[in-house]
Design a protein around this motif. Structure first.
Motif, mmCIF file in Angstrom:
data_model
loop_
_atom_site.group_PDB
_atom_site.id
_atom_site.type_symbol
_atom_site.label_atom_id
_atom_site.label_comp_id
_atom_site.label_asym_id
_atom_site.label_seq_id
_atom_site.Cartn_x
_atom_site.Cartn_y
_atom_site.Cartn_z
ATOM 1 N N GLN A 47 -45.846 -19.069 -8.428
ATOM 2 C CA GLN A 47 -45.856 -17.746 -9.221
ATOM 3 C C GLN A 47 -44.626 -17.036 -8.851
ATOM 4 N N GLN A 48 -44.110 -17.428 -7.736
ATOM 5 C CA GLN A 48 -42.641 -16.977 -7.026
ATOM 6 C C GLN A 48 -41.379 -17.657 -7.475
ATOM 7 N N GLY A 49 -41.771 -18.591 -8.440
ATOM 8 C CA GLY A 49 -40.561 -19.466 -8.882
ATOM 9 C C GLY A 49 -40.191 -20.482 -8.035
ATOM 10 N N ILE A 50 -41.114 -20.807 -6.959
ATOM 11 C CA ILE A 50 -40.596 -22.157 -6.011
ATOM 12 C C ILE A 50 -41.267 -23.257 -6.899
ATOM 13 N N GLU A 61 -30.007 -18.190 5.513
ATOM 14 C CA GLU A 61 -30.506 -17.081 5.895
ATOM 15 C C GLU A 61 -32.014 -17.036 6.082
ATOM 16 N N MET A 62 -32.758 -18.026 5.224
ATOM 17 C CA MET A 62 -34.236 -18.130 5.393
ATOM 18 C C MET A 62 -34.546 -19.082 6.379
ATOM 19 N N MET A 63 -33.753 -20.096 6.865
ATOM 20 C CA MET A 63 -33.632 -20.990 7.904
ATOM 21 C C MET A 63 -33.459 -20.231 9.186
ATOM 22 N N LYS A 64 -32.763 -19.338 9.318
ATOM 23 C CA LYS A 64 -32.604 -18.231 10.458
ATOM 24 C C LYS A 64 -34.020 -17.646 10.561
ATOM 25 N N THR A 71 -47.301 -21.436 8.844
ATOM 26 C CA THR A 71 -47.522 -19.654 8.355
ATOM 27 C C THR A 71 -48.829 -19.577 8.783
ATOM 28 N N SER A 72 -49.004 -18.874 9.933
ATOM 29 C CA SER A 72 -50.723 -18.325 10.421
ATOM 30 C C SER A 72 -51.073 -17.187 9.704
ATOM 31 N N LYS A 73 -49.964 -16.450 9.166
ATOM 32 C CA LYS A 73 -50.467 -15.425 8.101
ATOM 33 C C LYS A 73 -49.425 -15.199 7.149
ATOM 34 N N THR A 74 -49.415 -14.361 5.943
ATOM 35 C CA THR A 74 -48.690 -14.181 5.132
ATOM 36 C C THR A 74 -47.375 -13.884 5.482
ATOM 37 N N ASN A 102 -36.625 -13.111 -0.309
ATOM 38 C CA ASN A 102 -37.659 -12.352 -1.259
ATOM 39 C C ASN A 102 -38.851 -12.774 -1.732
ATOM 40 N N LEU A 103 -39.280 -13.963 -1.084
ATOM 41 C CA LEU A 103 -40.446 -14.657 -0.993
ATOM 42 C C LEU A 103 -41.676 -14.227 -0.083
ATOM 43 N N SER A 104 -42.854 -14.420 -0.447
ATOM 44 C CA SER A 104 -43.907 -13.997 0.204
ATOM 45 C C SER A 104 -44.813 -15.423 0.411
#
Length: 529
Positions: free
Chosen positions: A26-29, A97-100, A410-413, A418-420
């Motif tokens: 749904q997030q385009g992934i 940036e996301m890796m960081k 990911t233990s929580k959302t 821009n992704l959740s």
């Protein structure tokens, strides 16, 4: 009971994976479609087996060989994409940036993956600082960090030199007194060296004293690797696995018809399960004897508490909140023995392989050592003046990072850019893909060019976040400086005394055990200078 079991199976095997897949899409992934029960494991195993049976040419484009399925997923679905490890989605992140953000997140929403995400038998491996989170991780880090500060490392250099001198003397005997040559597999040689250094500097022993411990841990790793080929279903105490024992079965065109589906619980007393438990007992027994001897020594010699084992035991004798139990001390010893030797072993081995492939850089390194050290055994100041050697090591860690992928959970959302990202997703930060990416390193990203680091790490690439061989942020590897000083000392003394070239028997197949390793060894022709 049957109703409960059926509901649990439906939830774990279908409803939860499909829900996670929907949230990601749904997030385009983009990514592969979930396949019931085993996800992408069949294709992943096939690609791994193909890679391991097809030697590479002598080049540095190793990502398709080391992680063929991750590499294929990125090529097919993009730099942020996912595939399936059984019932768990693995989200590949190749945006700097996301890796960081993954490596520096401090809220505790991104953690090291729990054992059940992989296989319950992994619970037999050490549970020291590399597997801890939260307050426990902070406590252990506070205790261990002083043992690896710069002043302590300077004091360890004589021990580094002693271990390296023994290696050089052994190699000179092999090549003969008349400056001869010999063929040598340096992979086991590097294990002896790094194990000896760890023993001397962290525990006050030497390789011979720790030899039995290393042998047992190597056997434990072998059983760990075999277990890692199983698919574990989260939520079930028993592990339902596909049996990929025989390579011909994996390569067979009728693979799907030959899968054998059976129940294997880690508590069933099979021969290998019993051996795993026995290994834990034997390793713990050896370390308890080490600890007992050190505790007696510390009563009469306070200076014996300055190394890692001493600091761990000092904490054990305090009454404050930083106190470690004996079991925690044992686990930290096991982690340091295991991780401390493997990283440097991989780095030094692949540096020698690469320098054998590029004799011009080998000669540049040797000339620099002669200018700085002459015939003298190098000291701490000398190895830190070797700029060419540092450039070479940085470039080798770029092309052949000892730990080529970083895993988080990911233990929580969690927000990433821009992704959740929903809870229950494995995050893969592929160092090896980031380090080879033409977008960050240019069209010559697959070439060995140490000069790219001539102006420092931050100026080597188009994006200063693209290079992180020891991770980054508050969880950067504590042993980074230890490993680099150890590697610099070993390589300086080796090029000072020997030249080397690849043996015709060397087969170039890098693959991952715990760290990056040469599948068929690292055979070189060694020439005494």
């Amino acid at each position: 009971m049957l109703l409960w079991f059926g509901f649990r199976a439906f939830y774990s095997l279908w409803w939860k994976p499909k829900k996670l897949e929907k949230q990601l899409r749904q997030q385009g992934i983009k990514g592969s479609c979930y396949k019931f029960y085993y996800g992408d494991m069949k294709e992943s195993m096939q690609l791994i087996m193909e890679a391991l049976t097809k030697p590479m040419n002598l080049n540095h484009h190793i990502a398709p060989c080391v992680f063929p399925f991750t590499w294929k997923t990125v090529q097919t679905y993009g730099r942020v994409s996912f595939h399936w490890n059984g019932t768990t989605p693995r989200l590949i992140i190749l945006d700097t940036e996301m890796m960081k953000d993954v490596m520096t997140e401090k809220n505790g929403h991104i953690q090291k993956p729990p054992v059940e995400c992989f296989n319950p038998v992994f619970g037999d491996l050490p549970k020291g600082i590399t597997n801890l989170e939260g307050e426990k991780w902070l406590k252990h880090r506070r205790i261990i960090k002083p043992a690896l500060n710069l002043e302590k490392l300077k004091g360890m250099v004589p021990a580094f030199r002693t271990s390296c001198s023994e290696l050089i003397a052994r190699w000179k005997k092999l090549t003969g007194p008349a400056k001869g040559s010999c063929e040598l597999d340096i992979w086991p040689e590097m294990q002896t060296l790094t194990s000896d250094i760890i023993s001397r500097t962290a525990f006050g022993s030497n390789y011979e004293e720790g030899k039995k411990l290393f042998e047992l841990q190597n056997e434990q790793i072998a059983l760990f690797i075999e277990a890692s080929q199983s698919i574990y279903i989260p939520g079930f105490r028993c592990n339902l696995i596909f049996h990929h024992v025989h390579m011909r079965l994996v390569q067979s065109t009728k693979f799907s018809n030959k899968l054998r589906f059976f129940l294997l619980c880690r508590f069933i007393p099979t021969k290998k399960n019993l051996r795993r438990k026995q290994l834990v007992k034997e390793i713990n027994g050896i370390l308890r004897r080490f600890i007992s001897r050190r505790e007696e020594l510390m009563k009469t010699d306070p200076s014996s508490s300055s190394d890692l084992l001493g600091l761990l035991l000092q904490s054990n004798n305090t009454e404050n909140s930083d106190r470690l139990t004996i079991d925690e001390v044992i686990d930290e010893c096991k982690v340091f023995y295991l991780v401390g030797q493997e990283t440097t072993r991989s780095l030094v081995t692949f540096t020698i392989i690469v320098l054998a492939m590029h004799p011009n850089w080998q000669e540049k390194a040797r000339e620099e050592v002669e200018q700085v050290c002459g015939k003298n055994v190098p000291d701490f100041n000398a190895i830190n003046c070797l700029k060419i050697k540092e450039m070479i090591l940085n470039e080798v860690m770029r092309l052949y990072p000892p730990g080529p992928e970083l895993y988080r959970y990911t233990s929580k959302t969690t927000k990433l850019g821009n992704l959740s990202i929903p809870a229950g997703v494995i995050l893969i930060v592929p160092l090896i893909l980031a380090h080879h990416d033409p977008e960050y390193w240019g069209d010559d990203s697959q070439e060995f060019k140490p000069e790219r680091f001539a102006e420092g790490v931050s100026n080597a690439s188009n994006d200063k976040l693209a290079y992180f061989p020891f991770s980054r942020g508050h969880k950067v590897c504590l042993g980074q400086n230890f490993a680099l000083i150890e590697a610099k000392m070993a390589l300086t003394m080796i090029v000072q005394n020997f030249s080397f070239q690849l043996s015709p028997s060397y087969t170039h197949v890098p693959y991952v055990v715990l760290d990056l390793a040469p599948q068929h060894g690292a055979q070189i022709i060694l020439h005494q200078l």
